[in-house]
Design an enzyme around this catalytic site. Structure first.
Site, PDB file in Angstrom:
ATOM      1  N   LYS A  27       0.800  -1.236   0.134  1.00  0.00           N
ATOM      2  CA  LYS A  27      -0.038   0.080   0.198  1.00  0.00           C
ATOM      3  C   LYS A  27       0.835   1.435  -0.144  1.00  0.00           C
ATOM      4  O   LYS A  27       0.554   2.263  -0.810  1.00  0.00           O
ATOM      5  CB  LYS A  27      -1.033  -0.153   1.100  1.00  0.00           C
ATOM      6  CG  LYS A  27      -2.035   0.870   0.877  1.00  0.00           C
ATOM      7  CD  LYS A  27      -3.395   0.714   1.968  1.00  0.00           C
ATOM      8  CE  LYS A  27      -2.785   0.653   3.347  1.00  0.00           C
ATOM      9  NZ  LYS A  27      -3.730   1.057   4.482  1.00  0.00           N
ATOM     10  N   PRO A  97      -5.351   1.591   7.972  1.00  0.00           N
ATOM     11  CA  PRO A  97      -4.406   0.904   8.248  1.00  0.00           C
ATOM     12  C   PRO A  97      -4.758  -0.673   8.005  1.00  0.00           C
ATOM     13  O   PRO A  97      -5.808  -1.035   8.173  1.00  0.00           O
ATOM     14  CB  PRO A  97      -4.132   1.221   9.781  1.00  0.00           C
ATOM     15  CG  PRO A  97      -4.956   2.265   9.989  1.00  0.00           C
ATOM     16  CD  PRO A  97      -5.835   2.548   9.023  1.00  0.00           C
ATOM     17  N   ASN A 150      -1.458  -6.299  -7.137  1.00  0.00           N
ATOM     18  CA  ASN A 150      -0.263  -5.839  -7.043  1.00  0.00           C
ATOM     19  C   ASN A 150       1.076  -6.903  -7.192  1.00  0.00           C
ATOM     20  O   ASN A 150       0.679  -8.024  -7.143  1.00  0.00           O
ATOM     21  CB  ASN A 150       0.029  -5.003  -5.718  1.00  0.00           C
ATOM     22  CG  ASN A 150       1.340  -4.176  -5.735  1.00  0.00           C
ATOM     23  OD1 ASN A 150       1.781  -3.650  -6.794  1.00  0.00           O
ATOM     24  ND2 ASN A 150       1.850  -3.772  -4.687  1.00  0.00           N
ATOM     25  N   GLY A 452     -24.143 -13.353  43.411  1.00  0.00           N
ATOM     26  CA  GLY A 452     -23.071 -13.976  43.966  1.00  0.00           C
ATOM     27  C   GLY A 452     -22.824 -15.734  43.289  1.00  0.00           C
ATOM     28  O   GLY A 452     -23.649 -15.607  42.288  1.00  0.00           O
ATOM     29  N   SER A 454     -22.138 -19.347  42.676  1.00  0.00           N
ATOM     30  CA  SER A 454     -22.891 -20.569  43.133  1.00  0.00           C
ATOM     31  C   SER A 454     -22.173 -21.156  44.581  1.00  0.00           C
ATOM     32  O   SER A 454     -21.339 -20.859  44.854  1.00  0.00           O
ATOM     33  CB  SER A 454     -22.437 -21.789  42.066  1.00  0.00           C
ATOM     34  OG  SER A 454     -23.083 -22.995  42.542  1.00  0.00           O
ATOM     35  N   GLY A 455     -23.271 -21.381  45.381  1.00  0.00           N
ATOM     36  CA  GLY A 455     -22.705 -21.728  46.800  1.00  0.00           C
ATOM     37  C   GLY A 455     -22.465 -20.650  47.556  1.00  0.00           C
ATOM     38  O   GLY A 455     -22.172 -20.745  48.765  1.00  0.00           O
ATOM     39  N   SER A 526     -26.422 -14.358  38.214  1.00  0.00           N
ATOM     40  CA  SER A 526     -26.505 -13.131  37.326  1.00  0.00           C
ATOM     41  C   SER A 526     -25.004 -12.429  37.268  1.00  0.00           C
ATOM     42  O   SER A 526     -24.741 -11.358  37.850  1.00  0.00           O
ATOM     43  CB  SER A 526     -27.681 -11.913  37.907  1.00  0.00           C
ATOM     44  OG  SER A 526     -27.428 -11.822  39.280  1.00  0.00           O
TER      45      SER A 526
HETATM   46  N1  LIG Z   1     -21.760 -23.852  34.594  1.00  0.00           N
HETATM   47  C1  LIG Z   1     -22.432 -23.477  35.599  1.00  0.00           C
HETATM   48  N2  LIG Z   1     -22.077 -22.368  35.942  1.00  0.00           N
HETATM   49  C2  LIG Z   1     -22.935 -21.728  37.100  1.00  0.00           C
HETATM   50  N3  LIG Z   1     -23.862 -22.667  37.456  1.00  0.00           N
HETATM   51  C3  LIG Z   1     -24.129 -23.686  37.184  1.00  0.00           C
HETATM   52  C4  LIG Z   1     -23.471 -24.290  35.992  1.00  0.00           C
HETATM   53  N4  LIG Z   1     -24.092 -25.488  35.781  1.00  0.00           N
HETATM   54  C5  LIG Z   1     -25.160 -25.804  36.456  1.00  0.00           C
HETATM   55  N5  LIG Z   1     -25.337 -24.694  37.440  1.00  0.00           N
HETATM   56  C6  LIG Z   1     -26.314 -24.437  38.175  1.00  0.00           C
HETATM   57  O1  LIG Z   1     -27.281 -23.491  37.788  1.00  0.00           O
HETATM   58  C7  LIG Z   1     -27.254 -22.433  38.730  1.00  0.00           C
HETATM   59  C8  LIG Z   1     -27.265 -21.102  38.099  1.00  0.00           C
HETATM   60  O2  LIG Z   1     -28.090 -20.493  37.410  1.00  0.00           O
HETATM   61  P1  LIG Z   1     -28.365 -19.240  37.030  1.00  0.00           P
HETATM   62  O3  LIG Z   1     -29.835 -18.859  36.571  1.00  0.00           O
HETATM   63  O4  LIG Z   1     -28.504 -18.357  38.484  1.00  0.00           O
HETATM   64  O5  LIG Z   1     -27.219 -18.763  36.403  1.00  0.00           O
HETATM   65  S1  LIG Z   1     -26.921 -17.208  35.442  1.00  0.00           S
HETATM   66  O6  LIG Z   1     -27.419 -16.221  36.305  1.00  0.00           O
HETATM   67  O7  LIG Z   1     -27.424 -17.635  34.276  1.00  0.00           O
HETATM   68  O8  LIG Z   1     -25.404 -17.325  35.489  1.00  0.00           O
HETATM   69  C9  LIG Z   1     -26.324 -22.702  39.971  1.00  0.00           C
HETATM   70  O9  LIG Z   1     -27.111 -22.604  40.884  1.00  0.00           O
HETATM   71  P2  LIG Z   1     -26.677 -21.877  42.374  1.00  0.00           P
HETATM   72  O10 LIG Z   1     -25.606 -22.885  42.907  1.00  0.00           O
HETATM   73  O11 LIG Z   1     -28.106 -21.685  43.168  1.00  0.00           O
HETATM   74  O12 LIG Z   1     -26.056 -20.565  42.025  1.00  0.00           O
HETATM   75  C10 LIG Z   1     -26.104 -24.153  39.514  1.00  0.00           C
HETATM   76  O13 LIG Z   1     -26.721 -24.948  40.411  1.00  0.00           O
HETATM   77  N1  LIG Z   2     -24.196 -17.131  56.278  1.00  0.00           N
HETATM   78  C1  LIG Z   2     -24.673 -17.895  55.348  1.00  0.00           C
HETATM   79  N2  LIG Z   2     -25.453 -17.670  54.519  1.00  0.00           N
HETATM   80  C2  LIG Z   2     -25.826 -18.560  53.485  1.00  0.00           C
HETATM   81  N3  LIG Z   2     -25.521 -19.737  53.389  1.00  0.00           N
HETATM   82  C3  LIG Z   2     -24.601 -20.181  54.212  1.00  0.00           C
HETATM   83  C4  LIG Z   2     -23.985 -19.326  55.191  1.00  0.00           C
HETATM   84  N4  LIG Z   2     -23.162 -19.928  55.881  1.00  0.00           N
HETATM   85  C5  LIG Z   2     -23.116 -21.365  55.417  1.00  0.00           C
HETATM   86  N5  LIG Z   2     -24.003 -21.267  54.350  1.00  0.00           N
HETATM   87  C6  LIG Z   2     -24.099 -22.556  53.433  1.00  0.00           C
HETATM   88  O1  LIG Z   2     -23.556 -22.205  52.202  1.00  0.00           O
HETATM   89  C7  LIG Z   2     -24.413 -23.039  51.116  1.00  0.00           C
HETATM   90  C8  LIG Z   2     -24.982 -21.876  50.270  1.00  0.00           C
HETATM   91  O2  LIG Z   2     -25.693 -22.635  49.413  1.00  0.00           O
HETATM   92  P1  LIG Z   2     -26.780 -22.118  48.333  1.00  0.00           P
HETATM   93  O3  LIG Z   2     -27.487 -21.411  49.584  1.00  0.00           O
HETATM   94  O4  LIG Z   2     -27.546 -23.079  47.765  1.00  0.00           O
HETATM   95  O5  LIG Z   2     -26.080 -21.040  47.669  1.00  0.00           O
HETATM   96  P2  LIG Z   2     -26.370 -20.596  46.099  1.00  0.00           P
HETATM   97  O6  LIG Z   2     -27.804 -20.401  46.144  1.00  0.00           O
HETATM   98  O7  LIG Z   2     -25.845 -19.279  46.129  1.00  0.00           O
HETATM   99  O8  LIG Z   2     -25.662 -21.296  45.134  1.00  0.00           O
HETATM  100  C9  LIG Z   2     -25.561 -23.860  52.199  1.00  0.00           C
HETATM  101  O9  LIG Z   2     -25.095 -25.216  52.127  1.00  0.00           O
HETATM  102  C10 LIG Z   2     -25.469 -23.076  53.350  1.00  0.00           C
HETATM  103  O10 LIG Z   2     -26.122 -23.742  54.379  1.00  0.00           O
END
Ligand SMILES: Nc1ncnc2c1ncn2[C@@H]1O[C@H](COP(=O)(O)OS(=O)(=O)O)[C@@H](OP(=O)(O)O)[C@H]1O
Ligand SMILES: Nc1ncnc2c1ncn2[C@@H]1O[C@H](COP(=O)(O)OP(=O)(O)O)[C@@H](O)[C@H]1O
Length: 618
Positions: A27, A97, A150, A452, A454-455, A526
């Site tokens: 170019k 570019p 070219n 938040g 998972s768990g 979320s």
């Molecule tokens: N790959 C992967 N990543 C995250 N979570 C997973 C996945 N596969 C299955 N699960 C299960 O699906 C639950 C989350 O669904 P959500 O609809 O909250 O997810 S999202 O907001 O669309 O990201 C989530 O539930 P919580 O543990 O209550 O958060 C899981 O049980």
């Molecule tokens: N302060 C607390 N608040 C909520 N859950 C708690 C707490 N301490 C311990 N846990 C335990 O953590 C785990 C949370 O799981 P869950 O409520 O299913 O989470 P999520 O819906 O975010 O995936 C449960 O086993 C619960 O008993």
């Protein structure tokens, strides 16, 4: 050939020519050659260049490589280098570019060009870059595409490689690209053959040289002949009357003329048109003007003044072709800002109808778009936008897409038209609304949104909140990832695009339940800020409470109530949040809950306390 400089008598027609293709394809050499052989290079630059003479071949690329280096250092290039003239025409060269990440600049340049020179190295053939650039030129309405083949000197000036390359290009674009005109010219930018002067070394070529071809290109239909459009840039009140400032995008406007105001659709006569030196009879495309209207109307920035015979369209749903620049992919249903002229709206790409595969030029299905990809899409905006199809009038026919968090321009699009479903929807005004429904209850409606990992404890805490509210005679509903994903959203996976759609649907469901007067408790990972913001904006300010259940990842892994982390860590679950899929922490949540220091019941009480503080619960 003459060099053109400001102040001289100007030949009339100006052709804006975009040069694209990769740097390696020659170019800089081509541009250098065009300037040298038309005599447009200034004498001191010529002297500098002469040190690059090797045998009888001047290294003309050095001029433009120098400019390239300046650009890389952020120095603005003097555009006069890029203007030259022949007795027939002035040429304005717009350079794009060659590197991939500059697609954005290329799109900007293409929107201002009538013709494009797309350079290819005859030995390399058609690459994805060639296809991308051709597709962008097409997208932004470049009418004349010249494939400049070219380095013919390196294939011994032979016809076959040239013909093969051109036929390959045609096959890839057959029926897909609508340039008014397409041509291909074999050149050697290094030796100058067929650039300005016809080549003696390719007797099989009966066509013109590149420059003489460009001199023949019919100029594009001018914006001055198109319908009048002036997007309002600024409204000022001067000596008691309103003045509307803007630049005429297309067409002409005259004092006394009756114009159309959009989106209101009202018609009004123009009292005065003023330019920089005071009142004028008429103004035409490109003029910055101030208008006064006969009636004092409440026009604002973003409104558009148009001709009454050919007004623009107002709608909320359009079909558009989009080129995506963003590093993060485009995801359908995510909300972005869209800017059309001076209008700013929020909107989403609701559907990707097809993507253009850059290797084959074919239309392929797509769920999202990565950087530099191009697709045909449906777009929906939150408020009515005023637009034209790009083909009819580019002024209101293109838009840019802006990320709402970073304000980066992440895409650009051209509008093909209105979607038929767009015009026939209304917001019904039913007599009984959420406030009336709330009177029957002991509380006001609200959405409590727990986000938040998972768990982290979302479901556990949500459950405790519902128990507390039930005990206080509140009407509630608990929506949870696990239950919604087994019904309404069972078609959705855990890709980014599906998570966006998951939250969009839940947002809409929450809004319906909120309208029913309930306290909606949502427990979803979320993971993206953009979608949490989208849900917040669906409801009224005081009605949305974002609760960040902030539990560190290692604690969630330790808790692992469903055994999902163990499986994800063993590679049995794809895209698992926090491990192999992103979680964007909220930046301004209404509440942050620490689940390590507090138990679930006391955290549920914190949420109920917030509902009381807001007056939602007594
Ligand atoms: N790959 C992967 N990543 C995250 N979570 C997973 C996945 N596969 C299955 N699960 C299960 O699906 C639950 C989350 O669904 P959500 O609809 O909250 O997810 S999202 O907001 O669309 O990201 C989530 O539930 P919580 O543990 O209550 O958060 C899981 O049980
Ligand atoms: N302060 C607390 N608040 C909520 N859950 C708690 C707490 N301490 C311990 N846990 C335990 O953590 C785990 C949370 O799981 P869950 O409520 O299913 O989470 P999520 O819906 O975010 O995936 C449960 O086993 C619960 O008993």
């Amino acid at each position: 050939m003459i060099a053109y400089s400001e102040g001289e008598a100007k030949p009339q027609s100006v052709l804006s020519v975009l040069t694209c293709g990769s740097v390696d394809d020659g170019k800089s050499t081509l541009l250098g050659r065009l300037f040298l052989d038309t005599g447009a290079i200034l004498p001191d630059q010529m002297r500098e260049l002469s040190s690059g003479i090797a045998g009888d071949v001047i290294d003309v690329s050095r001029l433009f490589d120098g400019l390239e280096a300046e650009r890389e250092q952020g120095i603005t290039i003097d555009v006069s280098y890029r203007r030259f003239a022949t007795p027939h025409r002035i040429f304005r060269l717009l350079d794009a570019p060659g590197h991939e990440q500059y697609t954005r600049n290329m799109a900007t340049a293409a929107s201002g060009a009538s013709a494009a020179l797309l350079l290819v190295d005859v030995r390399k053939g058609i690459g994805p870059q060639t296809i991308r650039h051709a597709a962008i030129c097409d997208l932004f309405g470049v009418e004349e595409l010249v494939l400049v083949v070219n380095k013919m000197d390196l294939v011994e000036w032979s016809e076959m490689p040239f013909r093969r390359l051109v036929s390959d290009f045609r096959t890839k674009f057959e029926g897909r690209i609508q340039f008014r005109s397409f041509s291909a010219i074999p050149v050697s930018a290094l030796t100058g053959d067929n650039v300005v002067n016809a080549s003696l070394r390719m007797p099989w070529w009966r066509g013109r040289s590149l420059l003489s071809h460009l001199e023949q290109v019919a100029p594009a239909a001018g914006r001055a002949e198109q319908a009048f459009r002036m997007p309002v840039q600024l409204v000022e009140k001067l000596s008691g009357s309103r003045h509307y400032l803007g630049t005429v995008g297309s067409g002409t406007v005259r004092t006394g003329e009756v114009v159309n105001l959009l989106p209101s659709g009202r018609q009004v006569a123009i009292k005065t048109v003023s330019g920089p030196n005071g009142p004028i009879d008429k103004a035409t495309s490109g003029d910055a003007i101030v208008l006064e209207l006969e009636d004092e109307l409440d026009l604002q920035r973003g409104d558009v003044i148009t001709s009454i015979e050919r007004p623009a369209t107002c709608a909320r749903a359009i079909r558009a072709r989009i080129v995506w620049f963003g590093e993060a992919p485009l995801i359908p249903e995510r909300i972005y800002f869209l800017r059309i002229g001076t209008q700013l709206s929020t909107g989403a790409i609701t559907r990707i109808n097809h993507r253009i595969d850059l290797a084959s030029g074919e239309r392929v299905a797509a769920r999202s778009l990565s950087q530099n990809e191009i697709a045909d899409c449906d777009v929906t905006t939150a408020s009515e936008i005023v637009f034209d199809s790009f083909r009819n009038n580019p002024t209101l026919g293109s838009f840019i897409i802006i990320d709402r968090a970073t304000y980066d321009t992440v895409g650009a699009g051209v509008i093909d038209g209105q979607l038929s479903r767009a015009g026939n929807l209304f917001s019904p005004d039913f007599g009984i609304d959420k406030n009336k429904r709330a009177i029957l209850k002991a509380h006001s409606p609200a959405v409590v949104w727990l986000t938040g990992l998972s768990g982290s404890g979302k479901s556990t805490i949500a459950n405790e909140v519902e128990k507390l509210l039930w005990a206080a005679n509140c009407h509630t509903i608990l929506l949870d990832g696990d239950n919604l994903r087994q019904g309404l959203n069972r078609d959705l996976s855990f890709t980014d695009a599906d998570r966006v759609e998951n939250i969009r649907r839940i947002g809409e469901v929450s809004k319906l339940m909120l309208d029913a007067g309930l306290i909606v408790i949502c427990s979803f990972i979320s993971p993206f800020g953009a979608e949490r913001r989208m849900v917040r904006e669906l409801v009224d300010d005081n009605e949305f409470i974002e609760v960040f259940v902030k539990t560190p990842l290692d604690i969630c892994i330790e808790r692992d109530p469903k055994g999902l982390y163990a499986r994800a860590l063993a590679g049995q679950i794809e895209s698992f949040t926090g491990l192999t899929s992103a979680y964007e922490e909220p930046t301004q949540p209404d509440l942050v809950l620490d689940t390590v220091a507090n138990d679930a019941v006391s955290l549920a009480n914190t949420i109920v306390g917030e509902l009381k503080r807001r007056g939602i619960v007594a």
